[in-house]
Enzyme design. Sequence first.
Site, short mmCIF file in Angstrom:
data_model
loop_
_atom_site.label_atom_id
_atom_site.label_comp_id
_atom_site.label_asym_id
_atom_site.label_seq_id
_atom_site.Cartn_x
_atom_site.Cartn_y
_atom_site.Cartn_z
N GLY A 19 0.79 -1.22 0.00
CA GLY A 19 0.00 0.00 0.00
C GLY A 19 0.83 1.27 0.00
N GLY A 54 -0.57 -1.55 6.23
CA GLY A 54 -1.79 -0.76 6.19
C GLY A 54 -2.98 -1.69 6.35
N LYS A 79 -8.22 -6.50 6.11
CA LYS A 79 -7.25 -6.23 5.03
C LYS A 79 -7.76 -6.97 3.80
CE LYS A 79 -2.96 -6.50 6.04
NZ LYS A 79 -2.76 -5.28 5.24
N GLY A 88 -8.10 -5.47 0.21
CA GLY A 88 -7.82 -5.08 -1.17
C GLY A 88 -6.82 -5.97 -1.88
N GLU A 102 0.32 -11.97 4.63
CA GLU A 102 0.42 -10.85 5.56
C GLU A 102 0.24 -11.33 7.00
OE1 GLU A 102 -1.13 -7.15 2.79
OE2 GLU A 102 -2.64 -8.35 3.78
N LYS A 154 -9.23 5.11 8.65
CA LYS A 154 -9.29 3.65 8.83
C LYS A 154 -9.82 3.25 10.21
CE LYS A 154 -6.01 3.37 5.39
NZ LYS A 154 -5.86 2.55 4.24
C1 5RP Z 1 -4.60 -4.49 1.36
C2 5RP Z 1 -4.27 -3.70 2.54
C3 5RP Z 1 -3.35 -2.56 2.33
O1 5RP Z 1 -2.35 -2.64 3.28
C4 5RP Z 1 -4.08 -1.28 2.46
O2 5RP Z 1 -5.15 -1.21 1.54
C5 5RP Z 1 -3.09 -0.16 2.20
O3 5RP Z 1 -3.68 1.03 2.40
P1 5RP Z 1 -2.96 2.42 2.09
O4 5RP Z 1 -2.67 2.46 0.61
O5 5RP Z 1 -4.03 3.39 2.52
O6 5RP Z 1 -1.73 2.51 2.93
O7 5RP Z 1 -4.66 -3.96 3.62
O8 5RP Z 1 -5.30 -5.61 1.77
#
Ligand code: 5RP
Length: 227
Positions: free
Chosen positions: A27, A82, A94, A96, A103, A121
């Site tokens: 991220g 993130g 988490k 995305g 992770e 968040k």
């Molecule tokens: C994907 C996540 C990423 O860590 C998260 O979306 C990152 O966020 P950002 O771009 O706001 O730091 O959890 O699953």
Amino acid sequence: MADYKMEAAKAALQLIKPGQTIGVGAGSTIANLLGLIAADKDLAASLTFATSSFKTAALIMEYDFRLVGSEHVKHIDIYFDGCDQFDAQLNALKCGGGIHTSEKIMASLADEFILIGDDSKAVEKLDITYPLVLEVLPTALQLVNQWLLKHIPTAKTTMRMSTQKDGAVITENGNYLLDVYFTEPMEIAEMDAVKMVPGVVEHSLFVDLAGRAIIAGESGVRILTPR
Ligand code: 5RP
């Protein structure tokens, strides 16, 4: 406008000590943190990195940092990542990236797992904005769908499909991803229970794993611990 993700990354940088093994997720906040580390050449040269993310690994290689493969890393001092949303106990969703299994392994290997990001968040209780993502063995697809229909009939489940080829997104472990959207907020234990269905490799809810969250917003940088 202030760059809150950069502010959070600056606060995270302060926690890193020379010589440590640092785990990093995916991220934009993580990318900011790596950029800040790169600006401190002595610190960067002293650190070893591990990551759960293909994209972040490429960035680490670009910076010429020391990277150890995830199958070889024995211990991580701090794992930074993130998330999409986290609650007052720092239970985090988490969703995305679809790489939550790797992770979670990194977060569990670390002495401390620290969430970083902007303060959008942080919520009191996880809502229904984001799905619970399941990494599922291909042979368990029907079983998992049937279990969800029986136990959470109001949930809407979709298989994550590729936009670049015909067919499903396949994880780095050769599995499918199911996005489970709830129609009302769920209890943490109810979501966590999905892990017990045979063939569910991992879900994207990180329960009791994060020790701190560093978030930045209009009211400045805050470091939260589980309430
Ligand atoms: C994907 C996540 C990423 O860590 C998260 O979306 C990152 O966020 P950002 O771009 O706001 O730091 O959890 O699953």
